[in-house]
Design a protein around this motif. Sequence first.
Motif, mmCIF file in Angstrom:
data_model
loop_
_atom_site.group_PDB
_atom_site.id
_atom_site.type_symbol
_atom_site.label_atom_id
_atom_site.label_comp_id
_atom_site.label_asym_id
_atom_site.label_seq_id
_atom_site.Cartn_x
_atom_site.Cartn_y
_atom_site.Cartn_z
ATOM 1 N N ALA A 48 0.837 -1.200 0.000
ATOM 2 C CA ALA A 48 0.000 0.000 0.000
ATOM 3 C C ALA A 48 0.875 1.254 0.000
ATOM 4 C CB ALA A 48 -0.924 -0.001 1.214
ATOM 5 N N GLU A 49 2.001 1.188 0.738
ATOM 6 C CA GLU A 49 2.924 2.332 0.747
ATOM 7 C C GLU A 49 3.438 2.597 -0.660
ATOM 8 O OE1 GLU A 49 6.351 1.817 3.292
ATOM 9 O OE2 GLU A 49 7.376 3.510 2.352
ATOM 10 N N LEU A 50 3.778 1.499 -1.343
ATOM 11 C CA LEU A 50 4.246 1.617 -2.724
ATOM 12 C C LEU A 50 3.147 2.188 -3.613
ATOM 13 C CD1 LEU A 50 6.431 0.814 -4.900
ATOM 14 C CD2 LEU A 50 5.028 -1.190 -5.269
ATOM 15 N N THR A 51 1.924 1.669 -3.427
ATOM 16 C CA THR A 51 0.810 2.085 -4.267
ATOM 17 C C THR A 51 0.481 3.562 -4.045
ATOM 18 O OG1 THR A 51 -0.015 -0.158 -4.026
ATOM 19 C CG2 THR A 51 -1.517 1.439 -5.000
ATOM 20 N N ASN A 52 0.532 3.987 -2.791
ATOM 21 C CA ASN A 52 0.294 5.410 -2.506
ATOM 22 C C ASN A 52 1.307 6.288 -3.220
ATOM 23 O OD1 ASN A 52 -1.972 5.233 -0.877
ATOM 24 N ND2 ASN A 52 -0.755 4.817 0.967
ATOM 25 N N TRP A 53 2.505 5.734 -3.371
ATOM 26 C CA TRP A 53 3.571 6.493 -4.018
ATOM 27 C C TRP A 53 3.445 6.442 -5.538
ATOM 28 C CZ3 TRP A 53 7.750 5.074 -7.175
ATOM 29 C CH2 TRP A 53 8.752 6.050 -7.312
ATOM 30 N N ALA A 54 3.207 5.217 -6.077
ATOM 31 C CA ALA A 54 3.152 5.045 -7.532
ATOM 32 C C ALA A 54 1.801 5.454 -8.108
ATOM 33 C CB ALA A 54 3.464 3.595 -7.909
ATOM 34 N N GLN A 55 0.753 5.457 -7.268
ATOM 35 C CA GLN A 55 -0.587 5.886 -7.682
ATOM 36 C C GLN A 55 -1.267 4.934 -8.660
ATOM 37 O OE1 GLN A 55 -2.043 9.546 -7.091
ATOM 38 N NE2 GLN A 55 -0.920 8.980 -5.256
ATOM 39 N N TYR A 56 -0.862 3.642 -8.660
ATOM 40 C CA TYR A 56 -1.592 2.687 -9.490
ATOM 41 C C TYR A 56 -2.479 1.858 -8.570
ATOM 42 C CZ TYR A 56 1.674 4.046 -13.165
ATOM 43 O OH TYR A 56 2.402 4.759 -14.077
ATOM 44 N N SER A 57 -2.532 0.552 -8.756
ATOM 45 C CA SER A 57 -3.330 -0.296 -7.874
ATOM 46 C C SER A 57 -2.508 -1.508 -7.473
ATOM 47 C CB SER A 57 -4.601 -0.769 -8.587
ATOM 48 O OG SER A 57 -5.366 0.326 -9.011
ATOM 49 N N ALA A 58 -2.776 -2.007 -6.269
ATOM 50 C CA ALA A 58 -2.075 -3.193 -5.789
ATOM 51 C C ALA A 58 -2.951 -4.411 -6.057
ATOM 52 C CB ALA A 58 -1.800 -3.061 -4.297
ATOM 53 N N GLY A 59 -2.345 -5.576 -6.062
ATOM 54 C CA GLY A 59 -3.129 -6.794 -6.267
ATOM 55 C C GLY A 59 -3.125 -7.655 -5.022
ATOM 56 N N ALA A 71 -4.740 -4.481 1.198
ATOM 57 C CA ALA A 71 -3.932 -3.282 0.968
ATOM 58 C C ALA A 71 -4.797 -2.023 0.929
ATOM 59 C CB ALA A 71 -3.145 -3.415 -0.334
ATOM 60 N N ASP A 72 -6.058 -2.210 0.522
ATOM 61 C CA ASP A 72 -6.953 -1.064 0.335
ATOM 62 C C ASP A 72 -7.038 -0.158 1.565
ATOM 63 O OD1 ASP A 72 -7.502 -1.495 -2.223
ATOM 64 O OD2 ASP A 72 -9.660 -1.898 -1.973
ATOM 65 N N GLU A 73 -7.099 -0.788 2.758
ATOM 66 C CA GLU A 73 -7.312 0.022 3.954
ATOM 67 C C GLU A 73 -6.143 0.929 4.281
ATOM 68 O OE1 GLU A 73 -7.043 -2.065 7.778
ATOM 69 O OE2 GLU A 73 -7.055 -3.933 6.611
ATOM 70 N N PHE A 74 -4.969 0.627 3.705
ATOM 71 C CA PHE A 74 -3.808 1.485 3.943
ATOM 72 C C PHE A 74 -3.641 2.551 2.869
ATOM 73 C CE2 PHE A 74 -2.729 -2.605 5.969
ATOM 74 C CZ PHE A 74 -2.552 -2.157 7.274
ATOM 75 N N LEU A 75 -4.519 2.507 1.852
ATOM 76 C CA LEU A 75 -4.409 3.491 0.778
ATOM 77 C C LEU A 75 -4.964 4.828 1.252
ATOM 78 C CD1 LEU A 75 -5.514 1.464 -2.363
ATOM 79 C CD2 LEU A 75 -3.200 1.895 -1.526
ATOM 80 N N ALA A 101 -7.219 8.121 1.120
ATOM 81 C CA ALA A 101 -8.614 8.285 0.688
ATOM 82 C C ALA A 101 -8.656 8.806 -0.746
ATOM 83 C CB ALA A 101 -9.341 9.238 1.630
ATOM 84 N N GLU A 102 -7.720 9.714 -1.057
ATOM 85 C CA GLU A 102 -7.670 10.276 -2.416
ATOM 86 C C GLU A 102 -7.515 9.196 -3.464
ATOM 87 O OE1 GLU A 102 -4.210 12.392 -1.499
ATOM 88 O OE2 GLU A 102 -5.041 14.355 -1.975
ATOM 89 N N LEU A 103 -6.544 8.300 -3.191
ATOM 90 C CA LEU A 103 -6.244 7.267 -4.179
ATOM 91 C C LEU A 103 -7.435 6.349 -4.364
ATOM 92 C CD1 LEU A 103 -4.032 6.297 -6.036
ATOM 93 C CD2 LEU A 103 -3.248 4.774 -4.236
ATOM 94 N N ARG A 104 -8.111 6.025 -3.253
ATOM 95 C CA ARG A 104 -9.272 5.136 -3.352
ATOM 96 C C ARG A 104 -10.381 5.772 -4.184
ATOM 97 N NH1 ARG A 104 -10.467 3.171 2.583
ATOM 98 N NH2 ARG A 104 -8.879 4.750 3.004
#
Lengths: 307, 345
Positions: free
Chosen positions: B284-295, B299-303, B305-308
């Motif tokens: 999720a930390e990576l996803t918040n940084w890269a702004q794509y989606s994790a698989g 992980a969603d709960e650590f994203l 709010a903006e990204l979600r």
Amino acid sequence: MAGGAASGGKAQTDTYKEARTLLLLPSWLVLGFFVLIPVFMMLIYSFLTKEFRGGVIWEFSLAAYDQFFFDRGLFGDDAPSIEWTYINIFWRSIWQAGAATIFALLIGFPTAYFIATRPPNSRQMWVFLVTIPYWVNLLIRTVSMKFLLRDQGPLNDFLMGIGIVDSPIHIINTDFAVQLGLFYSYLPFMVLPIYAAVERYNFSLSEAAADLYASKWQTLRRVLLPAVKPGVIAGCILVFVPSLGSFLAPDLLGGAKNFMIGSLIEEQFKGNAGNWPFGAAASMILLSLVLIVLMLSARQQNKGEGV
Amino acid sequence: MKAIHNASAVALTIALLAPNASAEGKLSLFHWFEYIPQEMLDRFTAESGIEVTMDTYDSNEAMLATLKAGSMGTYDLSFPGDYMVQIMSDEGMLDTIADGELKNKANIMPEWLEVPYDMGRKSSIPYQWGTTSFSVNRDVYTGDISSTDILFDPPAELAGKINMLDSQGEVLALAAMHLGIPQCTTDRDQLKALDAQLQTSKQHWASFNSDTAKEVLVSGDAAAGMIYNGFSAKGRLEGANIEYAYPDQGVIAWMDNAVLLKDAPNRESALKFMDFLLEPKNIAELTNWAQYSAGVIGADEFLTAELRATPENNKPADSGPAVFVEACSQEVQAVYDKIWTNLKK
């Protein structure tokens, strides 16, 4: 390098004769290892069979050269006809590089002449000023060029501001933008050799020509130019050759809509095509072209000095 | 009793030595440029004592070429896109991860566990995924953008102001979707139609560029452009009035994966790093940084709010399917290469 006219004297004595072999050994090793061996590998690769998705199979094949010169249709089973695609790509690159060289010569020659005719103590400063922008990475300079030229960029703002044009001139993503980018990238390579030649030029020759009623144009054409020709030729080669294989300017300023030699070869190694033998063959054909140009100019130069 | 004592002493010694051994551990990554924050690598080193070195590449093909040119055995992990996993697997460049070797494997979302390019995830784990379609500058064009016509048969406002990705696989896949023909088709008429479509569409295109796909939209050089969803979101946050489209014909799905390379010099460290990436919090930390989606499940709960809530990351239910770019057979790839050269000749 460029001072053929002034330094054409033959070396009668070689101070380091005894140690020559030893002193040259490092250069030979470096050149052999980093220039000759890679070029030789390329030559061999261009005659091998391509492996799907990059790599080569060690079987002799002329397929790469066949692909370059013969068109066998979309599915590869039509009767062969001459393939113009790659010849056109080469021609486009030569034309772009040639135009950039001419721009560089038109701007570079007067600049070099100007610098060489300044008082000796200020020449270094002028040379320094010419080279300053080139301390910045080429990619950064090319991207900045893109910012300058774009439709809403400073150049168009300025032209519209002073009322020369009503709507922005569309420069970015055109051939002209590529030529401009190449010209800008390699301009010092034109200025410096010509400067070196003009600086050594004996200006009393121009005065003598004027005394003998030569017009300014005649003096330039018949006296100055022949004397500094080696510098001009060196400058042209130094601009033309790297322009020919360049892919930064075509990609960033030209929009990469059309392949240039550089991007065509890059695509064979880094793109989907993964056709190493073809990339190697295209490189060898490019290398041959460049060698022919260099040999012709060397012969020209030798002739000039032989007189 | 003494024997047992000795044995436990040996075990204790091993246990004491083990952290030291891993403190000297190394991990060698071959990664995309700017695709992992340095802080994450530092944290991994702090947590595991494994020293990480990383080289970068700028395209799947460049990575493949480098590895094929003699860099196998240098790196432990690389991060190929979907179709490239298949290619590398076919080339025998991937190592197999045995069952139980990855303790966090169960965290992979079920839909990303059975992927066509690595069924059952034998050599790879999800890294980031997203979609590729196109974005349109809404100041320039306000009409409907739910069709790939925007790129291939554009309205007058957009013609001549379109940037395409400089990537054969993605452009040809989207063109095939536009025409409604299967990817990597062997049908000659369909391939001819694909070639003809690109020839006609090219006159509307201003440039091909992948690296500056976002920048040309933000600067206004292009009014519409093929783009990755995360790139488009970043462009929107930079102030461009651009909208990312989910056309009816479908979008290209892409997924970057971490793969275990054959002859990995530090196999153990590589598996530890894969487990690290499968921790919901880390990915999720990576996803918040890269702004794509994790698989990864949870992980969603650590994203953030903006990204979600990012529209680019949320595909509308009524839009076309998301399809992976397929790796074509050698025969079809030869035709694809010709079509691409025709396009750029």
